[in-house]
Design an enzyme around this catalytic site. Structure first.
Site, mmCIF file in Angstrom:
data_model
loop_
_atom_site.group_PDB
_atom_site.id
_atom_site.type_symbol
_atom_site.label_atom_id
_atom_site.label_comp_id
_atom_site.label_asym_id
_atom_site.label_seq_id
_atom_site.Cartn_x
_atom_site.Cartn_y
_atom_site.Cartn_z
ATOM 1 N N LEU A 72 22.126 21.986 -4.852
ATOM 2 C CA LEU A 72 21.509 21.161 -5.643
ATOM 3 C C LEU A 72 22.572 19.949 -6.180
ATOM 4 O O LEU A 72 23.732 20.346 -6.486
ATOM 5 C CB LEU A 72 21.062 21.792 -6.919
ATOM 6 C CG LEU A 72 20.440 20.978 -8.025
ATOM 7 C CD1 LEU A 72 18.909 20.236 -7.806
ATOM 8 C CD2 LEU A 72 20.165 21.779 -9.325
ATOM 9 N N GLN A 92 7.966 22.883 -6.426
ATOM 10 C CA GLN A 92 8.781 21.591 -6.658
ATOM 11 C C GLN A 92 9.678 21.458 -5.510
ATOM 12 O O GLN A 92 10.423 22.387 -5.384
ATOM 13 C CB GLN A 92 9.355 21.646 -8.145
ATOM 14 C CG GLN A 92 10.452 20.281 -8.345
ATOM 15 C CD GLN A 92 10.524 20.160 -9.701
ATOM 16 O OE1 GLN A 92 11.269 20.902 -10.548
ATOM 17 N NE2 GLN A 92 9.618 19.353 -10.347
ATOM 18 N N GLU A 136 19.800 16.188 -11.220
ATOM 19 C CA GLU A 136 19.351 15.012 -11.901
ATOM 20 C C GLU A 136 20.077 14.131 -12.763
ATOM 21 O O GLU A 136 19.848 13.090 -12.764
ATOM 22 C CB GLU A 136 17.916 15.397 -12.348
ATOM 23 C CG GLU A 136 16.933 14.196 -12.903
ATOM 24 C CD GLU A 136 15.309 14.622 -12.871
ATOM 25 O OE1 GLU A 136 15.072 15.531 -12.017
ATOM 26 O OE2 GLU A 136 14.953 14.131 -13.892
ATOM 27 N N ARG A 163 10.223 14.009 -10.334
ATOM 28 C CA ARG A 163 10.550 14.649 -9.120
ATOM 29 C C ARG A 163 9.878 14.573 -7.671
ATOM 30 O O ARG A 163 10.014 14.212 -6.867
ATOM 31 C CB ARG A 163 11.200 16.189 -9.460
ATOM 32 C CG ARG A 163 12.234 15.963 -10.311
ATOM 33 C CD ARG A 163 12.792 17.531 -10.579
ATOM 34 N NE ARG A 163 13.683 17.716 -11.162
ATOM 35 C CZ ARG A 163 14.432 18.782 -11.803
ATOM 36 N NH1 ARG A 163 14.152 19.779 -11.611
ATOM 37 N NH2 ARG A 163 15.408 18.476 -12.554
ATOM 38 N N ARG A 207 7.329 20.059 -12.608
ATOM 39 C CA ARG A 207 8.146 20.422 -14.021
ATOM 40 C C ARG A 207 9.006 19.105 -14.061
ATOM 41 O O ARG A 207 9.667 18.711 -13.070
ATOM 42 C CB ARG A 207 8.717 21.638 -13.381
ATOM 43 C CG ARG A 207 9.810 21.878 -14.695
ATOM 44 C CD ARG A 207 10.539 23.160 -14.635
ATOM 45 N NE ARG A 207 11.637 23.334 -13.372
ATOM 46 C CZ ARG A 207 12.744 22.534 -13.332
ATOM 47 N NH1 ARG A 207 13.241 21.880 -14.367
ATOM 48 N NH2 ARG A 207 13.465 22.818 -12.484
ATOM 49 N N HIS A 211 12.752 23.861 -4.711
ATOM 50 C CA HIS A 211 13.665 24.070 -5.908
ATOM 51 C C HIS A 211 13.206 24.848 -7.073
ATOM 52 O O HIS A 211 13.836 25.774 -7.732
ATOM 53 C CB HIS A 211 13.933 22.478 -6.686
ATOM 54 C CG HIS A 211 14.787 22.556 -7.674
ATOM 55 N ND1 HIS A 211 16.007 23.169 -7.810
ATOM 56 C CD2 HIS A 211 14.820 22.138 -9.078
ATOM 57 C CE1 HIS A 211 16.632 22.877 -8.950
ATOM 58 N NE2 HIS A 211 15.803 22.436 -9.776
ATOM 59 N N HIS A 231 13.121 19.410 -4.951
ATOM 60 C CA HIS A 231 13.919 18.743 -5.784
ATOM 61 C C HIS A 231 14.539 17.310 -4.817
ATOM 62 O O HIS A 231 14.772 17.740 -3.726
ATOM 63 C CB HIS A 231 15.221 19.379 -6.159
ATOM 64 C CG HIS A 231 16.198 18.608 -7.167
ATOM 65 N ND1 HIS A 231 16.827 17.605 -7.008
ATOM 66 C CD2 HIS A 231 16.049 18.763 -8.532
ATOM 67 C CE1 HIS A 231 17.445 17.258 -8.012
ATOM 68 N NE2 HIS A 231 16.839 18.031 -9.085
ATOM 69 N N PHE A 245 16.573 11.694 -18.533
ATOM 70 C CA PHE A 245 16.350 12.248 -17.686
ATOM 71 C C PHE A 245 14.947 12.111 -16.987
ATOM 72 O O PHE A 245 14.107 11.315 -17.705
ATOM 73 C CB PHE A 245 15.996 14.165 -17.877
ATOM 74 C CG PHE A 245 16.933 15.004 -16.965
ATOM 75 C CD1 PHE A 245 18.447 14.706 -17.143
ATOM 76 C CD2 PHE A 245 16.583 16.118 -16.481
ATOM 77 C CE1 PHE A 245 19.360 15.550 -16.602
ATOM 78 C CE2 PHE A 245 17.531 16.979 -15.869
ATOM 79 C CZ PHE A 245 19.019 16.630 -16.089
#
Lengths: 297, 609
Positions: free
Chosen positions: B245, B233, B248, B281, B381, B346, B235, B113
């Protein structure tokens, strides 16, 4: 729920009938008149005038405590159509621009919370996942939106889900391994094939579409129903639970109002928004039950 | 009045985990939630749960990645507690039967990730949150924990001491959505806020409609400071039309971002020469918008995310849900075409100030999950860190409220932890207009738990009654839409002083209009009009906190980009932005970031990917 409902056609805005209580009647009338002057409705009219295409939705209305709404009826709303518009989008537009008392459940609007299962043009569907453009003749005819059939209507499109939840809980819907591996950070190993076997069954979002589409569930209030049986399947087929627990699970689903009630009409499988092969899972559990002890009801 | 030892407000991941933990301590726990638990937004999480499970990995590496990801705005005691406890929490879930994706040897799979130095993201297809939510709800059912579903908590029942740090939370007021009945809930052990996100402050968000920031708004008004609210955040991969969404996980498995020229933008324009699509991100979101702003976006709006080269088998095994989302919500077949994506709101890194035991500065009030700020996400995050966070800190809050001794917290809370006061130059006075019956009345007399709860029920009864009785006025939907629009226009990925001030002015107008809000639906039965109206007030308060924090922070850190301040200013800004309500007038102050861990101190370094 009455099957014969009065149909009331209105131009764009939902109307309410004169109330019985004078006080409430006055309030409702005032609210309606003031609302008609609001910016949002003007905006809606402009948007409709400007829109190349519009959609007409006919929405079931009922409220047990509001005068004029305690008799079920349909209200018609016109909303401007845009590419990608869903049934839920149309409902939200109608609520936010015309009548904020229009009531329906929704939250994630991405087909995972399962709260907006509705009866759209005679089929159980998730409002958020149903593209208006995919409904036949959507621009020339009216889209009919009703609450899930065979459930008690609380208000407008909201149905009471308690019975559905009770049936889900009746199958003891929780994982129960015989023993856990030694060592706190040790996993229980699971074969990829076994995970594949249960994968579809774990996708259930508890929307209740299957239960509402099932003729048997409609006639037999005690029938566990496709969602709960699928939940039982998810655990009975998980190799991480032991044989004795599986036996207990089979005992639950082969009871009088369990798997043997299913008449394989496939309606649950057809309406499932997550493509879970519900009917197949029920048949597989029937076969397990036969192997188990040949008990027929 | 309903009485329990521990009350959990919210039935998503953090709430369920907290309830299970409190139950394990022997407490009588109840969950009060405006949705049925399985409807919670945790179910929409897709990517996975980070935990250092393998021998080649370590919690120390996970902690370092998290601190670096946070752009050194995270608190080391929170991050270390988190990284140490995450593996146990993942194994817990596995023992509860969670259907994780599996390796050939039967162990849970892990994948790469963004921002992680090891592929430590465990997952269940691209629907990890769904499986986690259901698995935990099953455990709640198994334990017979009481759930008040479709009950909307509108207010915390807090004593009326002058100083918030002297106040005690004895329970809350909730509203039975089905019947319209208001009731008091009393909790002797503690109230845990687990209300999730606040994405509805923006109009392009991955968040559910229910994510209206109720927890932060209620806690803020009850006297708990909110922390780092500016850290929102965005995304990088959401569907342009809806904000749905796209995990990721797609980039984790090797998905590639292309601009309109067909260039692999992350490398072509040097946004992240090492990590490419797997930079963190904030980096990827800015890269995409820069492409659009410089005319290389598709339809001047988005870029393409391509996963076709991964092959059908791998996609179906690990990302099947993405195919359905792209098909259902954008009409694109991900096996045949690239998917359109753009940044969308997000996650809120900031939230209710808590320590690593989940406690706020008000005795008996806890918070966990997205509504809380421990702080471990800092300014950004990492993907895959939200789910383990709610497990670790939901579990700790529940255990602590249930009576377990977790030791003294190292993260200080409340105004006594402040490092400095700050004035920020605002074009309009922020805060409430007519606080009236909204605030904690401060005469120091109301301390008896029963009376406190009853008093707050009375206040809410009046509020609801007046909203229902009012004959005309403004529809909440208008106010809400205005707030969402100005936040998306002015407090988005790229921020400028003039825009932030404009947003504050718009929010002031929204507050004024809200004074005249009314509920058109007179019914007590399932009145969603009333709920949305109450939520809209919460949205205004959190939107203002976000904007004030963003205006005050004159630097560029993590998700917070400022046009006038293009560098990270470590000398001045390694500190948390705090806002305290103070009778409706937001007080801004700062609290130092704790970079000292148990064995090491995290040295801020330039963040390159």
């Amino acid at each position: 729920m009455s099957t014969e409902v009065q149909e009331q056609e209105t131009e764009t805005e939902a109307e309410t009938e004169p109330a019985e209580s004078p006080h409430q009647s006055r309030r409702m009338e005032q609210k309606r008149q003031r609302a008609a002057q609001r910016d949002l409705e003007e905006e809606a009219r402009t948007e409709i005038d400007d829109a190349e295409e519009t959609v007409e939705i006919k929405v079931f209305r009922f409220d047990p405590e509001v005068a004029g709404k305690e008799e079920p009826r349909f209200d018609t709303f016109h909303v401007p159509f845009f590419k990608g518009m869903t049934v839920l989008d149309a409902l939200i537009y109608a609520r936010d621009h015309y009548d904020s008392s229009l009531t329906f459940r929704h939250s994630c609007r991405q087909a995972i919370c399962g709260s907006d299962a509705l009866f759209v043009n005679g089929t159980q569907r998730l409002g958020c996942k149903t593209q208006i453009a995919d409904l036949e003749d959507h621009l020339s005819s009216t889209i009919r939106i009703e609450p899930l059939p065979h459930q008690e209507v609380v208000k407008d499109l909201v149905v009471d889900m308690e019975h559905f939840y009770d049936q889900m809980e009746a199958v003891e819907p929780f994982f129960d391994a015989d023993e856990l591996p030694d060592g706190e950070l040790e996993e229980q190993r699971q074969d990829r094939e076994n995970r594949e076997k249960i994968k579809m069954s774990t996708r259930c979002i508890w929307c209740g579409a299957c239960m509402s589409s099932c003729n048997i569930a409609a006639g037999d209030n005690e029938y566990l129903g496709p969602a709960a049986i699928n939940k039982a399947y998810r655990f009975a087929m998980d190799e991480r639970e032991g044989e004795s627990r599986k036996q207990e699970r089979l005992n639950i689903i082969e009871q009088e109002h369990g798997v043997w009630r299913c008449q394989t009409q496939f309606s649950c499988t057809e309406v499932c928004p997550k493509d879970i092969p519900l009917t197949e899972h029920i048949q597989e559990l029937k076969r397990e039950a036969v192997k188990n002890n040949l008990k027929f009801w | 009045m309903h009485e329990h030892d521990v009350l959990v407000i919210g039935g998503g991941g953090a709430g369920l985990r907290a309830a299970i933990a409190a139950h394990e301590e022997g407490a009588d726990v109840a969950i009060v939630t405006k949705l049925h638990p399985v409807r919670s937004h945790t179910g929409a999480a897709e990517g996975g749960i980070n935990a250092a499970l393998r021998d080649a990995d370590s919690w120390e590496d996970h902690a370092y990645d998290t601190m670096k990801g946070s752009d050194f705005l995270g608190d080391a005691p929170a991050i270390e507690t988190f990284a140490k406890n995450a593996p146990e929490e993942v194994i817990n879930l596995e023992h509860w039967g969670m259907p994780f994706s599996r390796e050939d040897d039967g162990r849970v799979s892990q994948r790469p990730f963004g921002g992680l130095s090891f592929p430590r993201t465990t997952y269940a297809g691209a629907e990890t949150g769904h499986h986690m939510l259901h698995t935990m709800y099953e455990q709640v059912v198994k334990r017979g924990i009481e759930v008040y579903d479709e009950w909307y908590v509108t207010r915390l029942a807090v004593t009326d001491h002058d100083d918030p740090e002297d106040r005690v939370c004895h329970g809350c007021v909730a509203y039975d959505i089905k019947t319209g009945e208001l009731a008091g809930f009393q909790a002797s052990g503690g109230v845990i806020l687990a209300t999730g996100g606040l994405g509805q402050a923006f109009d392009h968000t991955t968040n559910a409609v229910a994510n209206t920031g109720d927890g932060p708004a209620m806690a803020y008004r009850a006297g708990v400071p909110v922390e780092d609210m500016e850290m929102i955040q965005f995304h990088p991969t959401t569907l342009p039309s809806t904000g749905v969404l796209i995990s990721e996980g797609v980039r984790g498995e090797g998905g590639i971002l292309y601009n309109d020229e067909g260039e692999r933008l992350m490398f072509e324009y040097g946004y992240a020469n090492n990590e490419g699509e797997l930079a963190s991100r904030d980096v990827v979101a800015r890269a995409e918008l820069t492409e659009v702003n410089e005319g290389r976006g598709i339809d001047d709006e988005y870029v393409h995310l391509d996963m076709r080269h991964l092959g059908e088998e791998r996609i179906l095994d690990r990302l099947e849900n993405i195919l359905h989302l792209a098909e259902d919500f954008e009409g694109v077949d991900g096996l045949e075409e690239p998917m359109p994506v753009k940044p969308g709101q997000h996650y809120a890194m900031g939230g209710i100030e808590v320590d690593e035991n989940g406690e706020t500065c008000i005795d008996g009030l806890y918070a966990a999950g997205e509504c809380a700020c421990v702080s471990m996400h800092g300014a950004n995050r990492l993907g895959g860190n939200a789910l383990p966070e709610l497990l670790v800190f939901g579990g700790r809050a529940g255990a602590h409220a249930g009576g377990r001794d977790l030791g003294e917290a190292q993260i200080p809370t409340g105004q006594s932890a402040k490092s400095e006061d700050e004035d920020v130059d605002t074009p309009v006075a922020p805060g409430a207009i007519d606080t009236g019956d909204e605030d904690v009345a401060a005469d120091g007399a109301l301390v008896d738990p029963d009376e406190v709860v009853d008093h707050h029920v009375d206040v809410e009864e009046q509020r609801v009654e007046s909203l229902l009785e009012k004959d005309d006025g403004v529809n909440h939907a208008e106010v809400r839409a205005d707030v969402q629009e100005t936040m998306t226009q002015n407090v988005n990925v790229f921020r400028e002083e003039s825009n932030l001030k404009e947003a504050l002015e718009d929010l002031r107008v929204a507050r004024e209009r809200y004074q005249d809000v009314y509920v058109r639906d007179p019914s007590r039965t399932f009145n969603t009009d009333l709920i949305h109206t109450i939520e809209t007030r919460n949205i205004i308060d959190v939107a203002e906190a976000i904007t004030l924090g963003a205006l005050a922070r004159e630097e560029f850190r993590g998700a917070h980009w400022r046009a006038e301040h293009q560098e990270r200013k470590d000398e001045d800004w390694i500190k948390h932005t705090m806002l305290a309500w103070n009778d409706g007038n937001p007080d801004l102050y700062y609290k130092p970031v704790i970079l000292e861990g148990e064995d090491k101190t995290y040295e801020p370094k330039e963040r390159s990917y």
